[in-house]
Design an enzyme around this catalytic site. Structure first.
Site, PDB file in Angstrom:
ATOM      1  N   CYS A 101     -15.798  25.400   5.271  1.00 49.85           N
ATOM      2  CA  CYS A 101     -17.092  25.272   5.390  1.00 49.85           C
ATOM      3  C   CYS A 101     -17.747  26.461   6.226  1.00 49.85           C
ATOM      4  CB  CYS A 101     -17.378  23.919   5.997  1.00 49.85           C
ATOM      5  SG  CYS A 101     -18.934  23.822   6.570  1.00 49.85           S
ATOM      6  N   CYS A 105     -25.568  25.906   5.219  1.00 51.64           N
ATOM      7  CA  CYS A 105     -26.530  25.334   4.259  1.00 51.64           C
ATOM      8  C   CYS A 105     -27.224  24.541   4.857  1.00 51.64           C
ATOM      9  CB  CYS A 105     -25.381  24.878   3.246  1.00 51.64           C
ATOM     10  SG  CYS A 105     -23.947  25.764   2.766  1.00 51.64           S
ATOM     11  N   THR A 192     -22.401  20.296  12.027  1.00 51.92           N
ATOM     12  CA  THR A 192     -21.697  21.654  11.293  1.00 51.92           C
ATOM     13  C   THR A 192     -22.358  22.770  11.869  1.00 51.92           C
ATOM     14  OG1 THR A 192     -21.403  20.311   9.419  1.00 51.92           O
ATOM     15  CG2 THR A 192     -21.288  22.686   9.189  1.00 51.92           C
ATOM     16  N   GLU A 261     -17.416  21.552  13.725  1.00 54.25           N
ATOM     17  CA  GLU A 261     -18.272  20.326  13.948  1.00 54.25           C
ATOM     18  C   GLU A 261     -18.288  19.769  15.311  1.00 54.25           C
ATOM     19  OE1 GLU A 261     -19.381  19.061  11.252  1.00 54.25           O
ATOM     20  OE2 GLU A 261     -18.212  19.997   9.820  1.00 54.25           O
ATOM     21  N   HIS A 296     -29.150  18.745   0.081  1.00 56.38           N
ATOM     22  CA  HIS A 296     -27.715  19.067   0.464  1.00 56.38           C
ATOM     23  C   HIS A 296     -26.712  18.593  -0.282  1.00 56.38           C
ATOM     24  CE1 HIS A 296     -25.381  20.463   3.771  1.00 56.38           C
ATOM     25  NE2 HIS A 296     -24.902  19.409   4.109  1.00 56.38           N
ATOM     26  N   TYR A 300     -23.085  20.653  -2.254  1.00 55.94           N
ATOM     27  CA  TYR A 300     -21.674  20.423  -2.478  1.00 55.94           C
ATOM     28  C   TYR A 300     -21.254  21.011  -4.165  1.00 55.94           C
ATOM     29  CZ  TYR A 300     -21.195  18.453   2.059  1.00 55.94           C
ATOM     30  OH  TYR A 300     -20.914  18.207   3.447  1.00 55.94           O
ATOM     31  N   CYS A 303     -20.339  24.911  -2.634  1.00 59.89           N
ATOM     32  CA  CYS A 303     -19.126  25.171  -1.822  1.00 59.89           C
ATOM     33  C   CYS A 303     -17.918  24.694  -2.008  1.00 59.89           C
ATOM     34  CB  CYS A 303     -19.563  24.935  -0.317  1.00 59.89           C
ATOM     35  SG  CYS A 303     -19.899  23.234   0.095  1.00 59.89           S
ATOM     36  N   GLU A 451     -15.149  16.274   4.273  1.00 62.05           N
ATOM     37  CA  GLU A 451     -16.610  16.657   4.207  1.00 62.05           C
ATOM     38  C   GLU A 451     -16.782  16.196   2.887  1.00 62.05           C
ATOM     39  OE1 GLU A 451     -17.392  20.830   5.160  1.00 62.05           O
ATOM     40  OE2 GLU A 451     -18.735  20.116   6.730  1.00 62.05           O
TER      41      GLU A 451
HETATM   42 FE1  SF4 Z   1     -20.382  23.489   4.864  1.00 59.00          FE
HETATM   43 FE2  SF4 Z   1     -20.529  22.971   2.285  1.00 59.00          FE
HETATM   44 FE3  SF4 Z   1     -22.103  21.709   3.875  1.00 59.00          FE
HETATM   45 FE4  SF4 Z   1     -22.465  24.361   3.268  1.00 59.00          FE
HETATM   46  S1  SF4 Z   1     -22.717  22.627   2.142  1.00 59.00           S
HETATM   47  S2  SF4 Z   1     -22.592  23.264   5.387  1.00 59.00           S
HETATM   48  S3  SF4 Z   1     -20.105  24.900   3.302  1.00 59.00           S
HETATM   49  S4  SF4 Z   1     -20.061  21.475   3.798  1.00 59.00           S
HETATM   50 FE    FE Z   2     -21.997  19.233   5.408  1.00 57.70          FE
END
Ligand code: SF4
Ligand code: FE
Length: 516
Positions: A101, A105, A192, A261, A296, A300, A303, A451
């Site tokens: 991660c 984001c 995060t 985290e 958000h 996903y 990422c 996650e």
């Molecule tokens: Fe992390 Fe993915 Fe959330 Fe971005 S979208 S903060 S890479 S888990």
């Molecule tokens: Fe996240």
């Protein structure tokens, strides 16, 4: 100020006032030097580094909607569906490069969500938040900040609302209103990248009732503000990072990068008026949460697909080291992994391509498709990881320590007995196995699997949104119109006027034979 590069980012964090960070029972004297934190900071630094890379600059940057300047895409208000698509492509790229991660984001998604919600709030309630938030958005892109989006409250008893909790601090709240600002108290969980951030953007985490005004607070504050404490989260196998040297590097699986985290505690922290973007407007808590969550959930689809690319590459590579790359069932398993991974990418792209312009001017994803995207992300990476472990073999978890590999008394034995396919390096095979362990069970699995399950909301949260957004009433009209053989005009009229109203003529019911 121009976009920062990776070194400038590191320097900017070092210039903050000392953060109060507890880790493993100790208050850290220099948090940025700790191996867990240093490696997580390396990951964030990639978002700066690739923005200066000629190969990736175009994807990693955008033209500011506020000034026209080139800014890091992580600070950008989306101006088109192409921007939304590029966001997902950028996230896939970064997920491929770090296998974990990259933490940036949440701030991007909070930026776009608060921008949109403050506009709607001002329009409906006559408040003055949007212009203020615009100033924040401008500062964010001009300073190239990492902004930690702080939404998830610790929640206490899940059966109780914020105001019903025995301990009122279970949801972050305003505890005092003073001339010029407010004091906030509470805690935000799973933060995060919080220690790696310049700013924190606090938002409510649930819909709120009119008597829960103190919980309706959205505000920004520097991450080094007086009264903020960070308690760092443990991650599976994180101690593999300790000790330094080659043995620790090998056993870490992916030595350079990691996620982060922390539990973040706000102990009566002062926030000035200029940084407050919601203060008591309870009816806008739910819209803000929903908009943020959908952005958000889109993320996903980028990422985790990038992390999935690493998993597929690891599977194909270890198959070669094991000497089974040409076996038909291995090839088929890798096809399956790709099929699953690209399904996630398709969801991320689809919810972006089907996006729309909001009244505030920035672009929003197709919320139904974004929730479907995240729902798939709660499942498919687990299947990809299962296949990866299948191909890797049990050695992934029975491999001796790297210290045994480096010990002259056992090195020769391991080199002989851990050899794989002819001509392949045993050392590389061992390191790949450690990467796979990391990705599916270790620190990398926190990002790739857990996650995927809980980040951006646990599976049930998406199901609530899917049930709200999928228009089942209209689908009933489609079915009934075919069954009742209605005319096209009748069907269109039914869809336009309240849905689900199609009926067979009364005479048809009357004509039906009545059972005795
Ligand atoms: Fe992390 Fe993915 Fe959330 Fe971005 S979208 S903060 S890479 S888990
Ligand atoms: Fe996240």
């Amino acid at each position: 100020m121009a976009m920062m590069n990776a070194q400038q980012y590191r320097d900017s964090l070092a210039r903050r006032k000392p953060l109060k960070v507890y880790l493993d029972g100790k208050l850290l004297a220099n948090p940025l030097e700790h191996p867990y934190i240093r490696t997580s900071m390396n990951t964030v630094a990639l978002t700066y580094e690739l923005a200066h890379d000629p190969e990736h600059r175009q994807l990693m940057t955008a033209k500011s909607a506020l000034t026209g300047a080139t800014v890091n895409r992580f600070c950008h208000l989306h101006q088109s569906t192409e921007d939304l698509i590029n966001k997902v492509r950028m996230q896939r790229l970064l997920g491929q490069r770090c296998g974990t991660c990259f933490q940036r984001c949440v701030g991007l998604d909070a930026l776009n969500a608060v921008f949109a919600t403050t506009f709607d709030m001002d329009r409906k309630l006559g408040t003055q938040y949007h212009a203020r938030f615009r100033q924040f958005a401008l500062a964010m892109e001009q300073n190239d900040w990492i902004v930690d989006g702080a939404m998830t409250d610790v929640k206490g008893d899940r059966a109780k609302r914020p105001a019903e909790q025995q301990d009122k601090d279970m949801y972050l709240r305003v505890v005092e209103r003073r001339p010029g600002g407010v004091l906030i108290r509470g805690a935000k969980a799973h933060q995060t990248g919080s220690v790696n951030s310049h700013m924190v953007l606090v938002m409510p985490t649930v819909s709120l009732k009119p008597d829960e005004k103190d919980y309706a607070i959205t505000c920004a504050l520097p991450s080094d503000s007086e009264g903020i404490t960070y308690i760092y989260g443990r991650q599976s196998c994180d101690e593999r990072k300790l000790g330094g040297g080659e043995a620790s590097d090998i056993d870490a699986g992916s030595p350079t990068y990691g996620g982060q985290e922390a539990l973040m505690i706000f102990d009566d922290v002062f926030v000035p008026d200029a940084m407050i973007f919601m203060n008591g407007e309870t009816e806008f808590a739910a819209p803000l949460v929903d908009v943020f969550a959908s952005y958000h959930r889109q993320s996903y689809g980028g990422c985790k697909v990038g992390n999935g690319d690493v998993a597929i590459g690891a599977a194909a590579s270890i198959a070669e080291y094991n000497g089974v790359a040409r076996a038909s069932h291995i090839k088929d398993k890798i096809v399956e992994m790709n099929h699953l991974n690209e399904t996630l990418f398709a969801c991320g792209i689809a919810c972006s391509a089907n996006g729309r312009k909001l009244p505030a001017g920035n672009f929003f994803v197709d919320a139904l498709l974004a929730n479907v995207c995240k729902q798939n992300v709660t499942r498919l990476p687990y299947e990809i990881a299962r296949i990866l472990q299948d191909i890797a073999g049990g050695l992934m978890v029975t491999l001796p320590s790297a210290k045994d590999w480096l010990n002259p008394q056992t090195a020769g034995i391991l080199k002989k007995y851990l050899a794989g396919a002819a001509g392949m390096s045993t050392y590389e095979r061992m390191r790949l196995l450690r990467l796979i362990e990391n990705l599916t069970m270790g620190r990398g699995a926190v990002a790739y699997l857990t996650e995927s399950m809980h980040g951006a909301g646990s599976p049930q949260a998406q199901r609530v949104l899917i049930s709200r957004l999928a228009n089942v009433e209209e689908k009933k009209v489609y079915a009934k119109s075919l069954a009742l053989n209605n005319s096209v005009e009748t069907v269109e009229a039914a869809i336009r006027s309240g849905l689900g109203k199609l009926r067979a003529p009364k005479a048809a019911d009357a004509a039906a034979p009545v059972k005795a």
